[in-house]
Scaffold this motif. Sequence first.
Motif, PDB file in Angstrom:
ATOM      1  N   ALA A  36       0.863  -1.192   0.000  1.00  0.00           N
ATOM      2  CA  ALA A  36       0.000   0.000   0.000  1.00  0.00           C
ATOM      3  C   ALA A  36       0.893   1.234   0.000  1.00  0.00           C
ATOM      4  O   ALA A  36       1.633   1.478   0.961  1.00  0.00           O
ATOM      5  N   VAL A  37       0.837   1.999  -1.094  1.00  0.00           N
ATOM      6  CA  VAL A  37       1.738   3.145  -1.243  1.00  0.00           C
ATOM      7  C   VAL A  37       1.112   4.381  -0.593  1.00  0.00           C
ATOM      8  O   VAL A  37       0.170   4.967  -1.116  1.00  0.00           O
ATOM      9  N   SER A  38       1.657   4.744   0.566  1.00  0.00           N
ATOM     10  CA  SER A  38       1.037   5.773   1.406  1.00  0.00           C
ATOM     11  C   SER A  38       1.712   7.133   1.288  1.00  0.00           C
ATOM     12  O   SER A  38       1.418   8.042   2.072  1.00  0.00           O
ATOM     13  N   LYS A  39       2.585   7.305   0.309  1.00  0.00           N
ATOM     14  CA  LYS A  39       3.271   8.594   0.131  1.00  0.00           C
ATOM     15  C   LYS A  39       2.254   9.727   0.037  1.00  0.00           C
ATOM     16  O   LYS A  39       1.191   9.543  -0.575  1.00  0.00           O
ATOM     17  N   THR A  40       2.577  10.828   0.639  1.00  0.00           N
ATOM     18  CA  THR A  40       1.781  12.065   0.733  1.00  0.00           C
ATOM     19  C   THR A  40       0.586  11.943   1.687  1.00  0.00           C
ATOM     20  O   THR A  40      -0.029  12.952   2.025  1.00  0.00           O
ATOM     21  N   GLU A  85       6.749   3.747   0.742  1.00  0.00           N
ATOM     22  CA  GLU A  85       6.972   5.193   0.771  1.00  0.00           C
ATOM     23  C   GLU A  85       8.080   5.512  -0.214  1.00  0.00           C
ATOM     24  O   GLU A  85       8.983   4.698  -0.429  1.00  0.00           O
ATOM     25  N   ASN A  86       8.027   6.720  -0.810  1.00  0.00           N
ATOM     26  CA  ASN A  86       9.072   7.036  -1.777  1.00  0.00           C
ATOM     27  C   ASN A  86      10.083   8.052  -1.279  1.00  0.00           C
ATOM     28  O   ASN A  86      11.042   8.343  -1.982  1.00  0.00           O
ATOM     29  N   ARG A  87       9.881   8.579  -0.063  1.00  0.00           N
ATOM     30  CA  ARG A  87      10.859   9.536   0.474  1.00  0.00           C
ATOM     31  C   ARG A  87      11.243   9.170   1.895  1.00  0.00           C
ATOM     32  O   ARG A  87      10.373   8.990   2.757  1.00  0.00           O
ATOM     33  N   LEU A 103      10.875   0.882   0.780  1.00  0.00           N
ATOM     34  CA  LEU A 103      11.291   2.125   0.114  1.00  0.00           C
ATOM     35  C   LEU A 103      11.179   1.895  -1.386  1.00  0.00           C
ATOM     36  O   LEU A 103      11.859   1.026  -1.946  1.00  0.00           O
ATOM     37  N   ILE A 104      10.306   2.677  -2.047  1.00  0.00           N
ATOM     38  CA  ILE A 104      10.063   2.469  -3.477  1.00  0.00           C
ATOM     39  C   ILE A 104      10.568   3.629  -4.333  1.00  0.00           C
ATOM     40  O   ILE A 104      10.446   3.583  -5.551  1.00  0.00           O
ATOM     41  N   GLY A 105      11.103   4.669  -3.703  1.00  0.00           N
ATOM     42  CA  GLY A 105      11.548   5.842  -4.457  1.00  0.00           C
ATOM     43  C   GLY A 105      13.063   5.908  -4.552  1.00  0.00           C
ATOM     44  O   GLY A 105      13.775   5.150  -3.891  1.00  0.00           O
ATOM     45  N   LEU A 148      13.326  -7.909  -9.104  1.00  0.00           N
ATOM     46  CA  LEU A 148      13.416  -6.706  -9.935  1.00  0.00           C
ATOM     47  C   LEU A 148      12.141  -5.883  -9.778  1.00  0.00           C
ATOM     48  O   LEU A 148      11.057  -6.418  -9.544  1.00  0.00           O
ATOM     49  N   MET A 149      12.292  -4.575  -9.926  1.00  0.00           N
ATOM     50  CA  MET A 149      11.161  -3.643  -9.841  1.00  0.00           C
ATOM     51  C   MET A 149      11.158  -2.756 -11.081  1.00  0.00           C
ATOM     52  O   MET A 149      12.236  -2.431 -11.605  1.00  0.00           O
ATOM     53  N   CYS A 150       9.975  -2.401 -11.572  1.00  0.00           N
ATOM     54  CA  CYS A 150       9.925  -1.442 -12.684  1.00  0.00           C
ATOM     55  C   CYS A 150       8.671  -0.590 -12.621  1.00  0.00           C
ATOM     56  O   CYS A 150       7.688  -0.927 -11.970  1.00  0.00           O
ATOM     57  N   ILE A 151       8.751   0.547 -13.309  1.00  0.00           N
ATOM     58  CA  ILE A 151       7.609   1.435 -13.552  1.00  0.00           C
ATOM     59  C   ILE A 151       7.555   1.631 -15.067  1.00  0.00           C
ATOM     60  O   ILE A 151       8.364   2.370 -15.619  1.00  0.00           O
ATOM     61  N   PRO A 152       6.631   0.974 -15.755  1.00  0.00           N
ATOM     62  CA  PRO A 152       6.602   1.105 -17.219  1.00  0.00           C
ATOM     63  C   PRO A 152       6.210   2.520 -17.659  1.00  0.00           C
ATOM     64  O   PRO A 152       5.655   3.275 -16.861  1.00  0.00           O
ATOM     65  N   GLY A 201       3.261  -3.301 -11.274  1.00  0.00           N
ATOM     66  CA  GLY A 201       1.826  -3.082 -11.208  1.00  0.00           C
ATOM     67  C   GLY A 201       1.501  -2.005 -10.189  1.00  0.00           C
ATOM     68  O   GLY A 201       1.970  -2.059  -9.051  1.00  0.00           O
ATOM     69  N   MET A 202       0.731  -0.983 -10.635  1.00  0.00           N
ATOM     70  CA  MET A 202       0.309   0.109  -9.763  1.00  0.00           C
ATOM     71  C   MET A 202      -1.211   0.225  -9.876  1.00  0.00           C
ATOM     72  O   MET A 202      -1.878  -0.698 -10.333  1.00  0.00           O
ATOM     73  N   SER A 203      -1.794   1.361  -9.479  1.00  0.00           N
ATOM     74  CA  SER A 203      -3.266   1.453  -9.416  1.00  0.00           C
ATOM     75  C   SER A 203      -3.935   1.103 -10.738  1.00  0.00           C
ATOM     76  O   SER A 203      -4.980   0.460 -10.753  1.00  0.00           O
ATOM     77  N   GLY A 204      -3.342   1.547 -11.859  1.00  0.00           N
ATOM     78  CA  GLY A 204      -4.007   1.379 -13.143  1.00  0.00           C
ATOM     79  C   GLY A 204      -3.793   0.032 -13.803  1.00  0.00           C
ATOM     80  O   GLY A 204      -4.492  -0.302 -14.771  1.00  0.00           O
ATOM     81  N   VAL A 233       2.523  -6.020  -5.890  1.00  0.00           N
ATOM     82  CA  VAL A 233       2.075  -4.844  -6.622  1.00  0.00           C
ATOM     83  C   VAL A 233       2.136  -3.658  -5.670  1.00  0.00           C
ATOM     84  O   VAL A 233       2.046  -3.828  -4.456  1.00  0.00           O
ATOM     85  N   ARG A 234       2.314  -2.454  -6.232  1.00  0.00           N
ATOM     86  CA  ARG A 234       2.452  -1.246  -5.416  1.00  0.00           C
ATOM     87  C   ARG A 234       1.300  -0.313  -5.757  1.00  0.00           C
ATOM     88  O   ARG A 234       1.294   0.304  -6.822  1.00  0.00           O
ATOM     89  N   VAL A 235       0.321  -0.237  -4.873  1.00  0.00           N
ATOM     90  CA  VAL A 235      -0.915   0.477  -5.190  1.00  0.00           C
ATOM     91  C   VAL A 235      -1.105   1.651  -4.235  1.00  0.00           C
ATOM     92  O   VAL A 235      -1.140   1.464  -3.018  1.00  0.00           O
ATOM     93  N   GLY A 236      -1.209   2.856  -4.822  1.00  0.00           N
ATOM     94  CA  GLY A 236      -1.406   4.058  -4.019  1.00  0.00           C
ATOM     95  C   GLY A 236      -2.788   4.638  -4.171  1.00  0.00           C
ATOM     96  O   GLY A 236      -3.672   4.453  -3.329  1.00  0.00           O
ATOM     97  N   SER A 237      -3.011   5.356  -5.283  1.00  0.00           N
ATOM     98  CA  SER A 237      -4.242   6.141  -5.412  1.00  0.00           C
ATOM     99  C   SER A 237      -5.518   5.292  -5.399  1.00  0.00           C
ATOM    100  O   SER A 237      -6.557   5.761  -4.920  1.00  0.00           O
ATOM    101  N   ALA A 238      -5.485   4.059  -5.884  1.00  0.00           N
ATOM    102  CA  ALA A 238      -6.694   3.222  -5.854  1.00  0.00           C
ATOM    103  C   ALA A 238      -7.086   2.863  -4.422  1.00  0.00           C
ATOM    104  O   ALA A 238      -8.225   2.496  -4.156  1.00  0.00           O
ATOM    105  N   ALA A 250      -6.903  10.185  -4.820  1.00  0.00           N
ATOM    106  CA  ALA A 250      -5.959  10.950  -5.642  1.00  0.00           C
ATOM    107  C   ALA A 250      -4.993  11.725  -4.768  1.00  0.00           C
ATOM    108  O   ALA A 250      -5.362  12.179  -3.687  1.00  0.00           O
ATOM    109  N   ARG A 251      -3.754  11.861  -5.261  1.00  0.00           N
ATOM    110  CA  ARG A 251      -2.760  12.651  -4.525  1.00  0.00           C
ATOM    111  C   ARG A 251      -2.736  14.073  -5.026  1.00  0.00           C
ATOM    112  O   ARG A 251      -2.871  14.326  -6.169  1.00  0.00           O
TER     113      ARG A 251
HETATM  114  C1  LIG Z   1       3.540   6.416  -6.311  1.00  0.00           C
HETATM  115  C2  LIG Z   1       4.125   5.119  -6.696  1.00  0.00           C
HETATM  116  C3  LIG Z   1       3.317   3.990  -6.865  1.00  0.00           C
HETATM  117  C4  LIG Z   1       1.809   3.994  -6.702  1.00  0.00           C
HETATM  118  O1  LIG Z   1       1.216   4.673  -7.761  1.00  0.00           O
HETATM  119  P1  LIG Z   1      -0.395   4.718  -7.924  1.00  0.00           P
HETATM  120  O2  LIG Z   1      -0.571   4.973  -9.368  1.00  0.00           O
HETATM  121  O3  LIG Z   1      -0.869   5.797  -7.044  1.00  0.00           O
HETATM  122  O4  LIG Z   1      -0.916   3.389  -7.515  1.00  0.00           O
HETATM  123  C5  LIG Z   1       3.939   2.799  -7.197  1.00  0.00           C
HETATM  124  N1  LIG Z   1       5.288   2.720  -7.360  1.00  0.00           N
HETATM  125  C6  LIG Z   1       6.091   3.785  -7.215  1.00  0.00           C
HETATM  126  C7  LIG Z   1       7.551   3.624  -7.410  1.00  0.00           C
HETATM  127  C8  LIG Z   1       5.543   5.020  -6.879  1.00  0.00           C
HETATM  128  O5  LIG Z   1       6.355   6.082  -6.720  1.00  0.00           O
END
Ligand SMILES: *Cc1c(COP(=O)(O)O)cnc(C)c1O
Length: 224
Positions: A37-41, A60-62, A84-86, A166-170, A198-201, A214-219, A223-224
């Motif tokens: 659960a991505v709780s940043k902000t 968290e990313n910071r 730590l994801i950031g 491994l981790m990625c953000i496409p 995998g993120m919210s979308g 999976v790393r899910v924040g806004s869902a 919204a941030r």
């Molecule tokens: C913010 C963030 C997410 C979550 O993104 P959402 O689209 O809000 O689910 C996942 N991974 C990383 C690295 C992020 O910075």
Amino acid sequence: MSSNIPETAAQRLADILARLAAAAGRIEGGAAPHLVAVSKTFGAEAIAPLIAAGQRRFGENRVQEAQGKWPGLRADHPDIVLHLIGPLQTNKVADAVALFDVIESVDRDRLAQKLGAEMARQDRHLPCFVQVNIGAEPQKAGIAVDETVDFVARCRDRYGLDIVGLMCIPPADAAPGPYFAQLAELARAAGVGQLSMGMSGDFETAALMGATQVRVGSALFGAR
Ligand SMILES: *Cc1c(COP(=O)(O)O)cnc(C)c1O
């Protein structure tokens, strides 16, 4: 799209866990990925209901932001696992190793070397992911695709890191499936078992393609 958008954090959590389980049920031998659960902000008042609903893994990313809110939240729940994801600056490595349980953003030699030395110093040997710049985007962090296998080997052999996956953000503007498939292939080549993708979308797509988390924040949080 459902016409009943879940209202509370606990309902959104249950909905996402059900969708992850359903996706896992569609693949052979599939286990539902862990939900980070991505709780940043978001502050403690937004996070507490998810903890009450049973969620234990958070991202968290910071470093500094996480230092402000997690020691308090954790006091009552020592089983919380903090990722730590950031991007991590080398001058924050000591603080990151002290606070986090998993580091997902290892992406360069200097950082890997510092992390290895700091983990030895603190005797905290945290599982780590190598972040891959899977879309070769200049603005994004991550090791280049064609350097990944060698980098994973150096992280393990030279810097002493426990690289678990491994981790990625496409890229935001493209279908994620081919990138997820490529990350899975790279993980096999590098000899690591976990995939953070995998993120919210797109977390269902990621689950179908073998994500182990999976790393899910806004869902979850809105919204941030
Ligand atoms: C913010 C963030 C997410 C979550 O993104 P959402 O689209 O809000 O689910 C996942 N991974 C990383 C690295 C992020 O910075």
